[in-house]
Design a protein around this motif. Structure first.
Motif, PDB file in Angstrom:
ATOM      1  N   ARG A  78       3.270  -9.027  12.585  1.00 49.36           N
ATOM      2  CA  ARG A  78       4.074  -7.620  12.263  1.00 49.36           C
ATOM      3  C   ARG A  78       4.504  -7.607  10.825  1.00 49.36           C
ATOM      4  N   LEU A  79       4.933  -8.636  10.134  1.00 51.90           N
ATOM      5  CA  LEU A  79       5.581  -8.400   9.063  1.00 51.90           C
ATOM      6  C   LEU A  79       4.717  -9.272   7.959  1.00 51.90           C
ATOM      7  N   SER A  80       4.290 -10.492   8.324  1.00 52.08           N
ATOM      8  CA  SER A  80       3.754 -11.223   7.413  1.00 52.08           C
ATOM      9  C   SER A  80       2.137 -10.831   7.055  1.00 52.08           C
ATOM     10  N   TRP A  81       1.644  -9.716   7.954  1.00 50.31           N
ATOM     11  CA  TRP A  81       0.430  -9.294   7.380  1.00 50.31           C
ATOM     12  C   TRP A  81       0.523  -8.383   6.082  1.00 50.31           C
ATOM     13  N   SER A  82       1.522  -7.723   5.907  1.00 54.07           N
ATOM     14  CA  SER A  82       1.640  -7.093   4.740  1.00 54.07           C
ATOM     15  C   SER A  82       1.435  -8.091   3.311  1.00 54.07           C
ATOM     16  N   TRP A  83       1.994  -9.321   3.549  1.00 59.03           N
ATOM     17  CA  TRP A  83       1.798 -10.382   2.381  1.00 59.03           C
ATOM     18  C   TRP A  83       0.454 -10.978   2.619  1.00 59.03           C
ATOM     19  N   ILE A  84      -0.095 -11.052   3.725  1.00 64.39           N
ATOM     20  CA  ILE A  84      -1.617 -11.332   3.766  1.00 64.39           C
ATOM     21  C   ILE A  84      -2.702 -10.627   3.321  1.00 64.39           C
ATOM     22  N   ILE A  85      -2.570  -9.473   3.461  1.00 64.20           N
ATOM     23  CA  ILE A  85      -3.457  -8.369   2.962  1.00 64.20           C
ATOM     24  C   ILE A  85      -3.361  -8.234   1.804  1.00 64.20           C
ATOM     25  N   PRO A 108      -7.152   9.974  -4.820  1.00 68.03           N
ATOM     26  CA  PRO A 108      -8.187  10.714  -4.438  1.00 68.03           C
ATOM     27  C   PRO A 108      -7.995  11.401  -3.050  1.00 68.03           C
ATOM     28  N   LEU A 109      -7.339  11.221  -2.251  1.00 67.38           N
ATOM     29  CA  LEU A 109      -6.798  11.931  -0.974  1.00 67.38           C
ATOM     30  C   LEU A 109      -5.729  13.110  -1.178  1.00 67.38           C
ATOM     31  N   GLY A 110      -5.014  12.846  -2.365  1.00 66.36           N
ATOM     32  CA  GLY A 110      -4.090  13.949  -2.788  1.00 66.36           C
ATOM     33  C   GLY A 110      -2.925  13.719  -1.909  1.00 66.36           C
ATOM     34  N   VAL A 111      -2.784  12.469  -1.390  1.00 66.31           N
ATOM     35  CA  VAL A 111      -1.471  12.437  -0.514  1.00 66.31           C
ATOM     36  C   VAL A 111      -0.446  11.762  -1.226  1.00 66.31           C
ATOM     37  N   HIS A 112       0.114  12.191  -2.296  1.00 66.26           N
ATOM     38  CA  HIS A 112       1.132  11.696  -2.875  1.00 66.26           C
ATOM     39  C   HIS A 112       2.366  11.856  -2.142  1.00 66.26           C
ATOM     40  N   LYS A 113       3.350  11.182  -2.365  1.00 64.36           N
ATOM     41  CA  LYS A 113       4.697  11.210  -1.540  1.00 64.36           C
ATOM     42  C   LYS A 113       4.559  11.511  -0.024  1.00 64.36           C
ATOM     43  N   GLU A 114       3.223  10.938   0.500  1.00 63.20           N
ATOM     44  CA  GLU A 114       3.049  10.763   2.001  1.00 63.20           C
ATOM     45  C   GLU A 114       2.596   9.405   2.464  1.00 63.20           C
ATOM     46  N   MET A 115       2.094   8.568   1.504  1.00 61.72           N
ATOM     47  CA  MET A 115       1.468   7.338   1.723  1.00 61.72           C
ATOM     48  C   MET A 115       1.882   6.190   0.780  1.00 61.72           C
ATOM     49  N   TYR A 116       2.688   5.413   1.253  1.00 64.75           N
ATOM     50  CA  TYR A 116       3.291   4.365   0.395  1.00 64.75           C
ATOM     51  C   TYR A 116       2.727   2.992   1.020  1.00 64.75           C
ATOM     52  N   LEU A 117       2.432   2.066   0.126  1.00 67.16           N
ATOM     53  CA  LEU A 117       1.849   0.544   0.646  1.00 67.16           C
ATOM     54  C   LEU A 117       2.408  -0.442  -0.165  1.00 67.16           C
ATOM     55  N   GLY A 118       3.258  -0.987   0.354  1.00 63.25           N
ATOM     56  CA  GLY A 118       3.961  -2.239  -0.481  1.00 63.25           C
ATOM     57  C   GLY A 118       5.415  -1.809  -1.037  1.00 63.25           C
ATOM     58  N   GLN A 119       5.519  -1.036  -1.698  1.00 64.79           N
ATOM     59  CA  GLN A 119       6.832  -0.360  -2.460  1.00 64.79           C
ATOM     60  C   GLN A 119       6.994   0.892  -2.282  1.00 64.79           C
ATOM     61  N   LEU A 120       8.155   1.085  -1.253  1.00 59.98           N
ATOM     62  CA  LEU A 120       8.685   2.478  -0.844  1.00 59.98           C
ATOM     63  C   LEU A 120       9.632   2.713  -1.906  1.00 59.98           C
ATOM     64  N   PRO A 121       9.405   4.103  -2.589  1.00 59.66           N
ATOM     65  CA  PRO A 121      10.732   4.402  -3.610  1.00 59.66           C
ATOM     66  C   PRO A 121      12.016   4.681  -2.796  1.00 59.66           C
ATOM     67  N   GLU A 122      13.012   4.324  -3.383  1.00 60.00           N
ATOM     68  CA  GLU A 122      14.401   4.326  -2.472  1.00 60.00           C
ATOM     69  C   GLU A 122      14.651   5.803  -2.009  1.00 60.00           C
ATOM     70  N   CYS A 123      14.051   6.579  -2.633  1.00 61.87           N
ATOM     71  CA  CYS A 123      14.412   7.903  -2.175  1.00 61.87           C
ATOM     72  C   CYS A 123      13.680   8.451  -0.957  1.00 61.87           C
ATOM     73  N   GLU A 124      12.904   7.503  -0.342  1.00 60.44           N
ATOM     74  CA  GLU A 124      11.998   7.659   0.944  1.00 60.44           C
ATOM     75  C   GLU A 124      12.542   6.809   1.765  1.00 60.44           C
ATOM     76  N   HIS A 125      13.431   5.832   1.501  1.00 56.43           N
ATOM     77  CA  HIS A 125      13.925   4.936   2.778  1.00 56.43           C
ATOM     78  C   HIS A 125      14.450   5.827   4.005  1.00 56.43           C
ATOM     79  N   ASN A 126      14.845   7.197   3.766  1.00 52.79           N
ATOM     80  CA  ASN A 126      15.460   7.709   4.844  1.00 52.79           C
ATOM     81  C   ASN A 126      14.425   8.055   5.909  1.00 52.79           C
TER      82      ASN A 126
END
Length: 151
Positions: A78-85, A108-126
């Motif tokens: 569940r959590l270790s996978w993020s560091w593995i991949i 390429p998909l134009g999904v800014h502010k919709e998809m984050y992987l690894g580093q979520l900006p603090e303004c999106e924590h909610n």
């Protein structure tokens, strides 16, 4: 998928992980289901920020001794996978997985502010939820069931 992870991530190939394949690693069959020590991770984040937090998990996974031989069982990492991949991608691309995702998926998909992987900006924590401790919940439910049977 059949190549060993250590071909790309040399530090990973220790403590019984020498033959773990990329397929086993990304399909939750590498025996690496536990997450890095939470207090060390939090301390790293508080003293060194998100990069230190990443480094603690990355190094922990690299040195992790599997809980069972790779390929023997499947259990959600569940959590270790993020560091593995993330470690695999980082060692192949020589960039953080967050940057790779931005470059090859998000932009390429134009999904800014919709998809984050690894580093979520603090303004999106909610927008995120807490991951519950599955084992704690499972053990509590098991104890409640046992109490019900004895009453």
């Amino acid at each position: 998928y059949t190549e060993p992870v250590e071909k790309y991530w040399r530090e990973f190939g220790v403590n019984g992980k020498e033959s773990v394949t990329i397929e086993q690693a990304v399909s939750h069959r590498a025996g690496l289901m536990r997450e890095p020590p939470i207090y060390r991770s939090i301390y790293g984040y508080l003293t060194g920020g998100k990069d230190k937090f990443w480094d603690i998990g990355y190094n922990w996974i690299a040195n992790y001794k599997p809980d069972w031989p790779a390929g023997k069982d499947a259990q959600y990492h569940r959590l270790s996978w993020s560091w593995i991949i993330g470690g695999i991608v980082q060692n192949i691309q020589r960039e953080h997985i967050s940057d790779v995702a931005q470059k090859y998926v998000v932009t390429p998909l134009g999904v800014h502010k919709e998809m984050y992987l690894g580093q979520l900006p603090e303004c999106e924590h909610n927008r995120v939820c807490m991951i519950e401790d599955y084992f704690k919940i499972w053990n509590n439910n098991k104890m409640q069931q046992q109490q019900t049977y004895t009453q």
